[in-house]
Design an enzyme around this catalytic site. Structure first.
Site, PDB file in Angstrom:
ATOM      1  N   GLU A 422       0.884  -1.179   0.142  1.00 45.00           N
ATOM      2  CA  GLU A 422       0.109  -0.173   0.137  1.00 45.00           C
ATOM      3  C   GLU A 422       0.715   1.302   0.063  1.00 45.00           C
ATOM      4  O   GLU A 422       0.537   2.279   0.653  1.00 45.00           O
ATOM      5  CB  GLU A 422      -0.924   0.183   1.209  1.00 45.00           C
ATOM      6  N   GLU A 498      -3.969  -8.896  -0.536  1.00 48.83           N
ATOM      7  CA  GLU A 498      -4.381  -8.828   0.839  1.00 48.83           C
ATOM      8  C   GLU A 498      -6.098  -8.869   0.865  1.00 48.83           C
ATOM      9  O   GLU A 498      -6.693  -7.915   0.071  1.00 48.83           O
ATOM     10  CB  GLU A 498      -3.966  -7.522   1.699  1.00 48.83           C
TER      11      GLU A 498
END
Length: 806
Positions: A422, A498
């Site tokens: 991220e 994820e």
């Protein structure tokens, strides 16, 4: 890959404490690996105490909201205004400085002496006899320090100073020498360099495997030669060669063909032994051994992810590095327990979120058969927390990614590298350039594995080209972006890097039962009905719909396999919450209900029949109390005290009934809950019964192992609960339990999985949570019997458990 033993070297243990006994170490002709286990530790550099490495200085607590109290807005959670985050990094005293020192006696100074650190939290400065010998910044990475110029005959002091800054982590990092440290010595200046060497499988075809072996040596000259042997489990030499010509970089490269190779996979994790010997004028001067596996990895459009040429969808979980009540201090027995539990659930892969893994963890994954995405960074240049790695990335990023690959590229379990999680720059040109640069480094050092990163802003990453650039486009959540994004991805596939972020507390059930993306309660717990998640995430059922219905998906890594210290979403602002709720297993390693939901979907080879909730709800008589069944059977019938509540089948047209069986209108009455499962032919094939519990009359203790190694490190994990006079588990008891250990073991830690508990892990007492807890005992190095005595003083109950150390 690290090398821990060789044919002619000794692994020296217990060489003594600083200011205490220190045994002399003689330097022989070949490599010696000296495990530096016994150290002195101080927080102020003045007052020292003896500790054993691996060591986490903060795990004993006390828990307190003042430790790393952060006032921030968590952008990843969609927050725009700052608020107090009391448990974000675990509420344990990991911040500040720490100091370690130890001594060794050398009868003669070696020609080469390398200190190998598998990780030190954080910013380690390494001194040898008062001289700064080396420095590294990133606490998660392995690094090596040349101690040769600073050693002397006789007594030598090795010391390490560490410094953890506040607001440098989004979760609990721990503090100290939390991974192994070893000194590798040799009497010759020419030595083998494991980090410069590699073993690769080039291809597998028609019952043959072609492998490449690169052997790297330091300080080469024309008198040197090498010999490699590949040895199978039965000690048969299946391939070997000898060679005397090194290139200018000190490398010898060879390609060999192996007939009828045994391939490594999660189902059959076959390992060979690669023995490498270095000779000077035919005299052996160095030797290493390492476990290697023959296997290929490929990702491609239409074929997806392939291991050994066979397409499979990854069934993975993300794991942070802490081991619950052990903290960050690595331990092989704890790692083995983790992997064993995950494999029993059907999991076949781990993502080391969001940092470099330990060598021990990779060795366990190699031997037990667990694929790995080895991750590196949680941030690059743009910071996610004030003093995080972003301040060091420009100077250290290349070195860190190189160390990750060089250290771990010979582990067959690793199937891909991840260069970030991220990353805020993912939507920029700068982010594209950095991603390409890091991916190129991985390709240069290891062209056999694909590279990925966890993308959480799909539109931005597609616009910048970052998503198209990666070997494997990894999407964190964002299921609603899959179908639109795949049209823009030339790779032709998407990995759920994820997924889920479903939250639950083991054994806690909230009413009414309704799906919610940010529900909180006054007690700081989440419902174990597995219908609560976060604003950015979803339920397991949503991920499976995409994995099952979209051929372009290649698997998932669930957030997370285990609860971890810190990041207590959705209770970031609630005290005393100090650990996560995301885990499929809790912080003690006990499976939540969700474990059986994943098992029912991931394991088709073994029946699953799990029923929730427990059936002990005094005061709920007459109230609606839904019953869920997690099973890989297609249908089941529920009975309450012998009365049918209906037979139902899974419904693929609804969100929550495709993978679950649910009776939503059951009215609670004490007694017996029974589920009968039926196969595809309508035949009753399995039964599960849950009964209402009365008062506890006995303690129950179940050890994961009753025999451990008498090595001073091995652990046994004992699950403690109570049962009533009928043998029924008592799921609501919260008695305080105390422990004592005698004989060949010691008390190490205890944990009950309650994210709001402030009881210290290292004190021999703990309250039951949802009726259970786990106590950990550790070998003290002696052989014989150890007895763990468990006491519930409130009810006058005692239980003894015997563990044998051999």
């Amino acid at each position: 890959m690290k090398h821990h033993i060789s044919f002619f070297s000794a692994i020296l243990k217990g060489y003594g404490f600083l200011l205490a006994l220190s045994l002399p170490i003689s330097i022989f002709a070949q490599r010696q690996v000296i495990n530096l286990k016994q150290w002195q530790f101080s927080r102020d550099s003045l007052h020292y105490q003896a500790v054993t490495i691996p060591h986490d200085w903060a795990i004993s607590g006390p828990f307190d909201k003042k430790w790393d109290l952060q006032r921030v807005a968590i952008e990843q959670n969609g927050e725009t205004e700052k608020s107090e985050k009391s448990g974000r990094s675990g509420a344990l005293p990991w911040i500040g400085r720490g100091f370690y020192k130890t001594t060794i006696n050398l009868s003669r100074v070696p020609k080469t002496a390398i200190l190998e650190f598998d990780g030190a939290m954080a910013d380690p400065h390494v001194y040898v006899n008062g001289h700064l010998a080396g420095h590294w910044v990133y606490g998660y990475n392995a690094f090596r320090v040349d101690a040769t110029p600073y050693l002397k005959n006789g007594k030598n002091e090795i010391s390490v100073s560490l410094n953890n800054h506040e607001e440098s982590s989004r979760w609990y990092p721990g503090g100290g020498l939390y991974r192994p440290v070893q000194l590798v010595t040799n009497a010759d200046a020419a030595t083998l360099n494991p980090w410069g060497s590699f073993f690769r499988t080039e291809y597998i075809s028609d019952g043959k495997a072609e492998i490449s072996i690169c052997t790297n040596a330091n300080n080469i000259d024309k008198t040197l030669s090498i010999k490699n042997q590949l040895i199978d489990r039965d000690d048969n030499v299946v391939a070997q060669y000898s060679y005397g010509d090194f290139d200018a970089q000190g490398n010898v490269m060879k390609r060999l063909t192996i007939d009828n190779p045994q391939l490594w996979s999660p189902e059959s994790p076959y390992l060979y032994k690669l023995v490498t010997r270095l000779y000077r004028n035919d005299k052996l001067i160095d030797e290493t051994q390492q476990k290697v596996g023959i296997r290929t990895v490929k990702v491609a459009q239409y074929d997806g992810f392939q291991l050994n040429g066979v397409t499979r969808k990854i069934k993975g979980v993300c794991l942070h590095h802490d081991l619950g009540p052990l903290g960050a201090a690595i331990n092989k027995a704890a790692l083995i327990r983790q992997v064993r539990t995950l494999k029993e659930m059907g999991c076949d892969a781990i993502r080391t979120a969001h940092n470099m893994p330990s060598t021990w963890q990779m060795e366990v994954c190699d031997s037990m058969g667990m694929m790995v995405m080895a991750e590196s960074f949680d941030m690059w240049i743009y910071p996610k927390c004030k003093n995080g790695y972003a301040k060091d990335f420009k100077e250290w990023g290349d070195r860190d990614i190189e160390n990750l690959v060089r250290n771990h590229r010979n582990h067959p379990s690793i199937v891909m590298w991840s260069i970030g999680n991220e990353i805020p720059e993912q939507g920029s040109i700068e982010g594209h350039d950095i991603a390409k640069h890091l991916q190129d480094i991985c390709h240069r050092l290891d062209p056999t594995r694909p590279v990925t990163q966890g993308i959480d802003r799909a539109d931005d990453a597609l616009k910048s080209g970052v998503a198209q650039l990666m070997d494997v486009p990894g999407f964190n959540y964002r299921l609603h972006k899959y179908d639109g994004s795949i049209k823009q991805l030339p790779q032709g596939f998407i990995l759920g890097s994820e997924t889920a972020s479903t939250v639950s507390s083991r054994g806690v059930y909230k009413f009414p039962v309704e799906p919610s993306d940010y529900k909180v309660y006054p007690d700081g717990q989440c419902s174990s009905y597995d219908v609560e998640y976060c604003s950015w995430s979803n339920l397991p059922d949503d991920d499976w719909q995409m994995q099952d219905d979209r051929d372009y998906t290649i698997g998932e890594f669930v957030w997370t396999g285990y609860d971890y210290l810190g990041e207590p979403t959705p209770y970031d602002e609630y005290w005393p919450s100090r650990s996560s709720y995301f885990g499929i297993c809790d912080l003690a390693g006990l499976p939540k209900d969700r474990y059986w939901l994943y098992r029912s979907h991931w394991r088709k080879d073994s029946p699953t029949l799990h029923v929730l909730p427990h059936w002990t709800f005094p005061g709920r008589e007459g109230e609606v109390t839904p019953v869920y069944c997690y099973t890989n059977y297609p249908s089941a019938e529920l009975f309450i005290n012998g009365k049918s509540q209906g037979r139902i089948i899974k419904n693929p047209d609804t969100r929550l009934d495709r993978y679950r069986l649910r009776w939503n209108n059951v009215v609670y009455e004490p007694g017996e809950l029974k589920v009968v499962a039926y196969d595809n032919d309508g035949k009753a094939v399995a039964t599960k019964t849950v009964r209402t519990a009365s008062a506890p009359v006995a303690l129950i203790a179940e050890a994961d192992r009753t025999v451990i190694k008498a090595d001073g490190n091995d652990l046994a994990f004992i699950t403690v609960s109570t049962q009533d006079k009928n043998g029924t588990f008592c799921p609501t008891i919260d008695d305080n339990i105390t422990f004592s250990v005698s004989g060949a073991a010691t008390f190490r830690a205890t944990c009950n999985g309650d994210a709001t508990s402030l009881q210290p892990f290292t004190k021999p007492e703990m309250k039951l949570f949802s009726g259970q807890l786990v106590v950990v005992v550790q070998s003290n190095g002696k052989k014989g019997k150890a007895t763990l005595t468990i006491t519930d003083s409130k009810r006058g109950l005692t239980k003894a458990v015997d563990i044998v150390a051999k």
